[in-house]
Enzyme design. Sequence first.
Site, PDB file in Angstrom:
ATOM      1  CB  SER A  40       3.534  -2.942   0.183  1.00  0.00           C
ATOM      2  OG  SER A  40       4.430  -2.074  -0.475  1.00  0.00           O
ATOM      3  CG  HIS A 246       5.182   1.252   2.416  1.00  0.00           C
ATOM      4  ND1 HIS A 246       6.489   0.844   2.514  1.00  0.00           N
ATOM      5  CD2 HIS A 246       4.623   0.494   1.435  1.00  0.00           C
ATOM      6  CE1 HIS A 246       6.711  -0.115   1.632  1.00  0.00           C
ATOM      7  NE2 HIS A 246       5.605  -0.349   0.964  1.00  0.00           N
TER       8      HIS A 246
HETATM    9  C1  LIG Z   1      11.902   2.118  -8.260  1.00  0.00           C
HETATM   10  C2  LIG Z   1      12.637   3.136  -7.504  1.00  0.00           C
HETATM   11  C3  LIG Z   1      11.782   3.787  -6.518  1.00  0.00           C
HETATM   12  C4  LIG Z   1      12.532   4.839  -5.750  1.00  0.00           C
HETATM   13  C5  LIG Z   1      11.688   5.555  -4.794  1.00  0.00           C
HETATM   14  C6  LIG Z   1      10.395   5.988  -5.355  1.00  0.00           C
HETATM   15  C7  LIG Z   1       9.369   5.900  -4.298  1.00  0.00           C
HETATM   16  C8  LIG Z   1       7.996   5.946  -4.856  1.00  0.00           C
HETATM   17  C9  LIG Z   1       7.617   4.666  -5.461  1.00  0.00           C
HETATM   18  C10 LIG Z   1       7.251   3.679  -4.426  1.00  0.00           C
HETATM   19  C11 LIG Z   1       7.108   2.326  -5.018  1.00  0.00           C
HETATM   20  C12 LIG Z   1       6.775   1.355  -3.952  1.00  0.00           C
HETATM   21  C13 LIG Z   1       6.368   0.043  -4.509  1.00  0.00           C
HETATM   22  C14 LIG Z   1       6.683  -1.056  -3.595  1.00  0.00           C
HETATM   23  C15 LIG Z   1       5.660  -1.337  -2.539  1.00  0.00           C
HETATM   24  C16 LIG Z   1       6.008  -2.612  -1.808  1.00  0.00           C
HETATM   25  O1  LIG Z   1       5.458  -3.669  -2.041  1.00  0.00           O
HETATM   26  O2  LIG Z   1       7.048  -2.488  -0.921  1.00  0.00           O
HETATM   27  C17 LIG Z   1       7.478  -3.553  -0.180  1.00  0.00           C
HETATM   28  C18 LIG Z   1       6.970  -3.722   1.077  1.00  0.00           C
HETATM   29  C19 LIG Z   1       7.425  -4.736   1.862  1.00  0.00           C
HETATM   30  C20 LIG Z   1       8.388  -5.595   1.366  1.00  0.00           C
HETATM   31  N1  LIG Z   1       8.834  -6.643   2.155  1.00  0.00           N
HETATM   32  O3  LIG Z   1       9.727  -7.388   1.718  1.00  0.00           O
HETATM   33  O4  LIG Z   1       8.342  -6.806   3.292  1.00  0.00           O
HETATM   34  C21 LIG Z   1       8.903  -5.419   0.093  1.00  0.00           C
HETATM   35  C22 LIG Z   1       8.427  -4.394  -0.684  1.00  0.00           C
END
Ligand SMILES: CCCCCCCCCCCCCCCC(=O)Oc1ccc([N+](=O)[O-])cc1
Length: 264
Positions: A40, A246
């Site tokens: 995402s 995001h």
């Molecule tokens: C792994 C622990 C991370 C703790 C916080 C660190 C924040 C920075 C890293 C961010 C990583 C984000 C990757 C995920 C992006 C993504 O696809 O998010 C989603 C967006 C939407 C949904 N959903 O279900 O609708 C699920 C997930």
Amino acid sequence: MRPTKSLSALATLGFATLLSFALTVPAQAAGPSYVALGDSYAAGNGAGNYDSASGNCHRSFSAYPYLWKNAHAPSAFADTSCSGAVTTDVTNSQLGPLNSSTGVVSLTIGGNDAGFSDVMTTCVTGSDTDCVNRVNQAESYAQNTLPDRLDATYNAIRAKAPNAKVVVLGYPHVYTLGVFCVGLSDTKHRKIDEASDVLDSVISSRAAAHGFVFGDVRSAFNGHELCSGDDWLHSLVVSPSWESYHPTANGHASGYYPVLNANS
Ligand SMILES: CCCCCCCCCCCCCCCC(=O)Oc1ccc([N+](=O)[O-])cc1
């Protein structure tokens, strides 16, 4: 020579010149074929201006893949990034458009494998200890299990796009630290930023091992995290909740896009 005749000769010459110009000069210089993959953060959840045809992938026309496409006029373009994607989703369902003519590939992936949504939910609803423990678990996953998963995904990309420059973009810090900020505790802010660092460190090292470029977005987002007062990330969004934590449209235009540009 009668004036009409010379005019007609001139017109013929002019037409021939126009025709040869039209035949030799393409309307728009074509850049390399470009394919965008990932989760995402690549799709642009949070950037608004969503492509309704992308359904639950929530791809945004204001996300970095489209910003790059609009600026570089690629000879071909596909964006298969998708909300919630993990490494195996990239391998299983995003690689269709790749081929030997693909010139540039971008991707942001790995955060969901490590449990991004669950980590953020735990940190918002639980105690400091709950949050710290959950982040520790995610960091351990990132260091011990994610490397093999990234390797498998990067190998699959290289196999299908042998000639592409592959740019792996990382994740920003979520919070500006050391400032007064209403919301989660300072302990949680620090721990969540530490998780971004662990993810970026693992992703960067696996990308380098495959000859891929790592685009580090942390300095581009510096001073624009949550609590900065000029935030390029959304905090908790009640509806649509998938925009929570995001990047905003500014985060894509001024954070991710310049880093992709500099590395492609
Ligand atoms: C792994 C622990 C991370 C703790 C916080 C660190 C924040 C920075 C890293 C961010 C990583 C984000 C990757 C995920 C992006 C993504 O696809 O998010 C989603 C967006 C939407 C949904 N959903 O279900 O609708 C699920 C997930």
